[in-house]
Design a protein around this motif. Structure first.
Motif, PDB file in Angstrom:
ATOM      1  N   MET A   1      32.415  15.796  18.162  1.00  0.00           N
ATOM      2  CA  MET A   1      32.598  14.779  19.353  1.00  0.00           C
ATOM      3  C   MET A   1      31.224  13.906  19.699  1.00  0.00           C
ATOM      4  N   LYS A   2      31.033  12.338  19.292  1.00  0.00           N
ATOM      5  CA  LYS A   2      30.031  11.802  20.633  1.00  0.00           C
ATOM      6  C   LYS A   2      29.610  11.735  21.424  1.00  0.00           C
ATOM      7  N   ILE A   3      28.517  12.195  21.963  1.00  0.00           N
ATOM      8  CA  ILE A   3      28.447  11.465  23.491  1.00  0.00           C
ATOM      9  C   ILE A   3      27.746  10.346  23.531  1.00  0.00           C
ATOM     10  N   SER A   4      27.852   9.592  24.384  1.00  0.00           N
ATOM     11  CA  SER A   4      27.296   8.124  24.327  1.00  0.00           C
ATOM     12  C   SER A   4      26.733   8.106  25.972  1.00  0.00           C
ATOM     13  N   ILE A   5      25.178   8.691  26.236  1.00  0.00           N
ATOM     14  CA  ILE A   5      24.561   8.162  27.694  1.00  0.00           C
ATOM     15  C   ILE A   5      23.183   7.784  28.102  1.00  0.00           C
ATOM     16  N   GLU A  51      31.477   1.852  35.042  1.00  0.00           N
ATOM     17  CA  GLU A  51      32.766   1.222  33.964  1.00  0.00           C
ATOM     18  C   GLU A  51      32.522   1.574  32.609  1.00  0.00           C
ATOM     19  N   SER A  52      31.853   2.924  32.276  1.00  0.00           N
ATOM     20  CA  SER A  52      32.001   3.860  31.463  1.00  0.00           C
ATOM     21  C   SER A  52      33.532   4.323  31.376  1.00  0.00           C
ATOM     22  N   VAL A  57      39.494   4.663  31.374  1.00  0.00           N
ATOM     23  CA  VAL A  57      41.171   4.716  32.116  1.00  0.00           C
ATOM     24  C   VAL A  57      41.970   3.489  31.971  1.00  0.00           C
ATOM     25  N   GLY A  58      40.923   1.976  31.661  1.00  0.00           N
ATOM     26  CA  GLY A  58      42.091   0.917  31.190  1.00  0.00           C
ATOM     27  C   GLY A  58      42.309   0.297  32.457  1.00  0.00           C
ATOM     28  N   LYS A 202      37.377   2.746  23.131  1.00  0.00           N
ATOM     29  CA  LYS A 202      36.794   3.583  24.346  1.00  0.00           C
ATOM     30  C   LYS A 202      35.721   4.752  24.415  1.00  0.00           C
ATOM     31  N   PRO A 203      34.969   5.323  25.632  1.00  0.00           N
ATOM     32  CA  PRO A 203      34.175   6.672  25.346  1.00  0.00           C
ATOM     33  C   PRO A 203      34.995   7.689  25.102  1.00  0.00           C
TER      34      PRO A 203
END
Length: 355
Positions: A1-5, A51-52, A57-58, A202-203
């Motif tokens: 799964m892609k991790i974007s930090i 913010e992520s 969670v919306g 979504k993240p």
């Protein structure tokens, strides 16, 4: 799964932790500047991670994430400085909470409305949700910051023990009611129909949990580093001849930087509902959670807690509440409301420096 930090959101909290550790051994003026930069970087990193999480969670529950996280910073800073300063810091909690509310109502909301008005001319929001938030905000503000000046059981702007316990419970009840209404019973009152149609990616769950971890690290780094910088800050304020209450304003500005940036960016993206949810929610959290927390510390330790604000501050505070209610009474905003609120904020800062 892609991790974007982003790498910088990891680097800055590490630098902040390093600066806190080195602060015990290095006391150079340039190191103070480096520590301040690391502190701001850690705050900005906290913005990104919060913010992520909020995106995952919306809304409207997502706006609570940053509000609660930043309130934890505020409470930690106030309590640590109360222990360090003892009886001399009886008004620190009051000054910081009052500064936070004035910054939010006039500075944060004013800048968001102005920025959104410049770009989109007119912006809309759900009147029901914002009216609910303002109703709670007016009640807790008057109870905690104005009423202590008029009680007679204790001299000065203080509540006695029984009153302090009662007010702490009441503010928690009011804030808890707001959270229940916002996130359970009337969630639709705090949502913008245009935002509900958004389908942004979504993240991932892994990215979200990593953001939770780094958010905790960021908050811890901010708390400890800010505490180590506090003595130097107080010395600087005294050296320029400014009143000690300016320390509370500076603490509030640092603490509210994440929410302020998030609210501003939301308004620039034509998401004024999210911006107002974040701003007013953080104001409510600042009073509804901070006051009970410092009240408990005061009762447990015996440290005095001065809550009532002065006459001049009361006038500006009532003016701010009156104008914010009028500004958000139609469900639509333009640059006019933003300019008025920003002018009141400028007057507030000016009267602190030149009372």
């Amino acid at each position: 799964m892609k991790i974007s930090i982003p790498l910088w959101t990891i680097l800055f909290p590490v630098l902040a932790c390093l600066a806190f550790w080195l602060s015990h051994y290095i006391h150079w003026p340039l190191f103070f500047i480096f520590s301040t930069a690391a502190l701001i970087g850690a705050v900005l990193s906290a913005v990104h991670h919060a913010e992520s999480i909020a995106h995952r969670v919306g809304e409207p529950f997502g706006t609570l994430v940053l509000a609660l996280a930043v309130t934890m910073i505020e409470v930690s800073l106030i309590v640590s400085l109360m222990f360090a300063g003892g009886h001399d810091t009886s008004g620190l909690a009051r000054d910081t909470v009052f500064a936070a509310v004035m910054i939010i109502l006039n500075g944060m909301v004013g800048l968001s409305i102005f920025a959104g008005g410049v770009k989109y001319r007119e912006q809309n929001f759900s009147l029901q949700g914002i009216s609910s938030a303002l109703t709670i905000l007016v009640a807790v503000s008057v109870i905690t910051l104005i009423l202590p000046n008029f009680t007679v059981s204790a001299p000065g702007p203080f509540y006695n023990k029984q009153q302090l316990i009662f007010v702490g419970i009441v503010t928690l009840i009011l804030y808890g009611t707001f959270v229940l209404v916002q996130n359970v019973r009337h969630k639709d009152h705090f949502k913008d129909a245009a935002e509900e149609e958004s389908h942004d990616e979504k993240p991932s769950l892994t990215t979200t949990w990593l953001s939770v971890l780094f958010l905790i690290i960021c908050l811890g780094a901010v708390v400890f580093l800010a505490e180590s910088l506090a003595p130097g800050l107080e010395s600087w304020v005294k050296s320029i001849g400014a009143p000690v209450s300016l320390v509370g304003v500076i603490i509030a500005l640092v603490v509210l930087l994440p929410e302020g940036l998030s609210a501003y960016h939301a308004a620039r993206k034509n998401k004024l509902q999210k911006s107002l949810n974040l701003s007013l929610g953080s104001a409510l959290a600042s009073i509804g959670l901070t006051i009970p927390a410092v009240s408990f510390v005061s009762l447990y330790t015996g440290l005095p807690l001065s809550l009532g604000i002065g006459t001049g501050a009361t006038v500006l505070f009532i003016l701010s509440l009156f104008v914010i209610i009028l500004s958000l009474s139609t469900g639509k905003t333009t640059i006019l409301q933003g300019v008025v609120l920003l002018v009141i904020f400028a007057i507030y800062i000016f009267t602190i420096i030149f009372p």
